[in-house]
Design a protein around this motif. Structure first.
Motif, PDB file in Angstrom:
ATOM      1  N   GLU A 281       0.715  -1.181   0.302  1.00  0.00           N
ATOM      2  CA  GLU A 281      -0.127  -0.368   0.140  1.00  0.00           C
ATOM      3  C   GLU A 281       1.045   1.434   0.036  1.00  0.00           C
ATOM      4  N   ASN A 282       1.539   1.548   0.533  1.00  0.00           N
ATOM      5  CA  ASN A 282       2.557   2.278   0.594  1.00  0.00           C
ATOM      6  C   ASN A 282       3.397   2.511  -0.713  1.00  0.00           C
ATOM      7  N   GLY A 289       3.236   9.547  -4.480  1.00  0.00           N
ATOM      8  CA  GLY A 289       3.103  11.236  -3.898  1.00  0.00           C
ATOM      9  C   GLY A 289       2.266  11.283  -2.391  1.00  0.00           C
ATOM     10  N   GLU A 290       1.586  10.959  -2.020  1.00  0.00           N
ATOM     11  CA  GLU A 290       0.600  10.293  -0.769  1.00  0.00           C
ATOM     12  C   GLU A 290       1.274  10.671   0.349  1.00  0.00           C
ATOM     13  N   GLU A 291       1.391  10.293   1.521  1.00  0.00           N
ATOM     14  CA  GLU A 291       2.253  10.283   2.890  1.00  0.00           C
ATOM     15  C   GLU A 291       1.389   9.055   3.593  1.00  0.00           C
ATOM     16  N   LEU A 292       3.435   8.602   3.153  1.00  0.00           N
ATOM     17  CA  LEU A 292       2.925   6.953   3.497  1.00  0.00           C
ATOM     18  C   LEU A 292       2.221   6.836   5.068  1.00  0.00           C
ATOM     19  N   LEU A 293       1.993   5.253   4.853  1.00  0.00           N
ATOM     20  CA  LEU A 293       1.335   5.183   7.134  1.00  0.00           C
ATOM     21  C   LEU A 293       2.416   4.447   7.170  1.00  0.00           C
ATOM     22  N   PRO A 294       2.487   4.400   8.598  1.00  0.00           N
ATOM     23  CA  PRO A 294       3.225   3.979   9.764  1.00  0.00           C
ATOM     24  C   PRO A 294       3.667   1.664   9.491  1.00  0.00           C
TER      25      PRO A 294
END
Length: 348
Positions: A281-282, A289-294
């Protein structure tokens, strides 16, 4: 100047007394042993206990007196009466100038209840014994438990043991952490729970002289055929039965650990699958260009560590198995010696 010297010497003595030498010997008066044997045999096969009184002198724990506890029932009033009885006995002994310092307790090792939570034939490694030790340690610096087994004594051996908990085990028991990692860190195994202290029987010079007078002047010439008795079946059968029960209990404990390790393996597989899904998903979010999830989510149940079962019960069961094996080995060895002797006498 002399006063200061005396003060310094007193402080030095007080400081040295804080570090007690290790306990080497338990010295018991012969009369105390007779009292213990009498009490345990009268109420066999019930489990009986009593108080040990004496002095803690250096590396020697002197046991000079004892008295029995009344048989306890599961009743608060009776338990309160037992506590009052103990206090009254201590007060009476103090009034007649008898040693009234508590140095431990004694108990019999005969009870026919099932499972390792209760004492079995010739066994004493129980959680109740450990808890009693911990309660005594709160008020007494050093104490021992004298174990007497009447049935084993009937086989011709005085089954008397003095036990104490090892310091490393007491430290671990206070933390209540018996996981495999902690046990490996402390280098603690099932043989390190109890320490057996050598017992030395002591009698006064008057008693020794009296026993010498009681000895017959001429040797006994009557044959003692009881020593050649070959019937040890009841003792061996009971030990074998309880050994089988302990093996079943140990198998149940092993099943608990197998179930725990299966759950751990299943959880690790779920964590890997979740991490793989999150990384995939990351990668898509990074391309967009979206923020990565932990990649770690503590709130997710699959990341919560599973509680490891305590290994204390399995350690105690293993101790009991060792005790039963030693008893069977000892009785079987004596039986073989009698058989060979009887065979030689029969041939002659």
């Amino acid at each position: 100047m002399a006063a200061n010297t005396m003060v310094r010497s007193f402080l030095q003595v007080a400081a040295t007394e804080e570090v007690a030498p290790p306990l080497r010997v338990v010295q018991i008066e012969g009369l105390v042993i007779l009292k213990i044997i009498k009490h345990c045999k009268e109420f066999a096969p019930a489990l009986v206990t009593g108080q040990l009184l004496g002095l803690d002198v250096g590396s020697v724990l002197e046991v000079t007196n004892c008295f029995p506890f009344p048989i306890r029932e599961e009743d608060e009033e009776i338990e309160a009466d037992g506590a009052n009885y103990q206090l009254e006995m201590m007060r009476c002994l103090r009034e007649v100038n008898v040693d009234n310092n508590t140095v431990g307790w004694y108990q019999s090792a005969v009870c026919f209840k099932h499972r390792y939570q209760s004492t079995l034939l010739g066994s004493f490694q129980t959680v109740e014994l450990i808890e009693t030790f911990m309660n005594y340690q709160e008020n007494i610096r050093r104490c021992v438990c004298i174990i007497y087994d009447p049935l084993k004594s009937n086989q011709g051996v005085l089954a008397l043991k003095a036990l104490k908990l090892s310091d490393s085990f007491m430290e671990l028991y206070r933390s209540n952490n018996f996981t495999g990692e902690k046990l490996r860190e402390k280098n603690l195994s099932w043989v390190d729970i109890f320490e057996e202290i050598p017992i030395k029987v002591s009698n006064s010079a008057l008693i020794s002289a009296f026993m010498t007078e009681l000895e017959a002047d001429t040797p006994v010439i009557q044959c003692d055929y009881d020593r050649l008795q070959l019937s040890t079946s009841p003792f061996l059968e009971r030990n074998m039965e309880f050994l089988i029960e302990c093996m079943d209990d140990l198998s149940m404990e092993q099943q608990k650990f197998q179930y725990y390790y299966r759950n751990v393996s299943r959880q690790q597989a779920q964590q890997q699958a979740w991490l793989q899904k999150r990384r995939t998903e990351n990668m898509g979010r990074k391309a967009a260009g979206e923020e990565l999830l932990p990649e770690e989510d503590p709130s997710n149940p699959i990341f919560k560590p599973l509680p490891e079962p305590s290994r204390l019960d399995s350690f105690l069961i293993t101790n009991q198995i060792s005790n039963y094996c030693n008893q069977i080995n000892g009785v079987a060895g004596q039986s073989f010696s009698r058989l060979y002797l009887t065979k030689a006498l029969h041939e002659n």
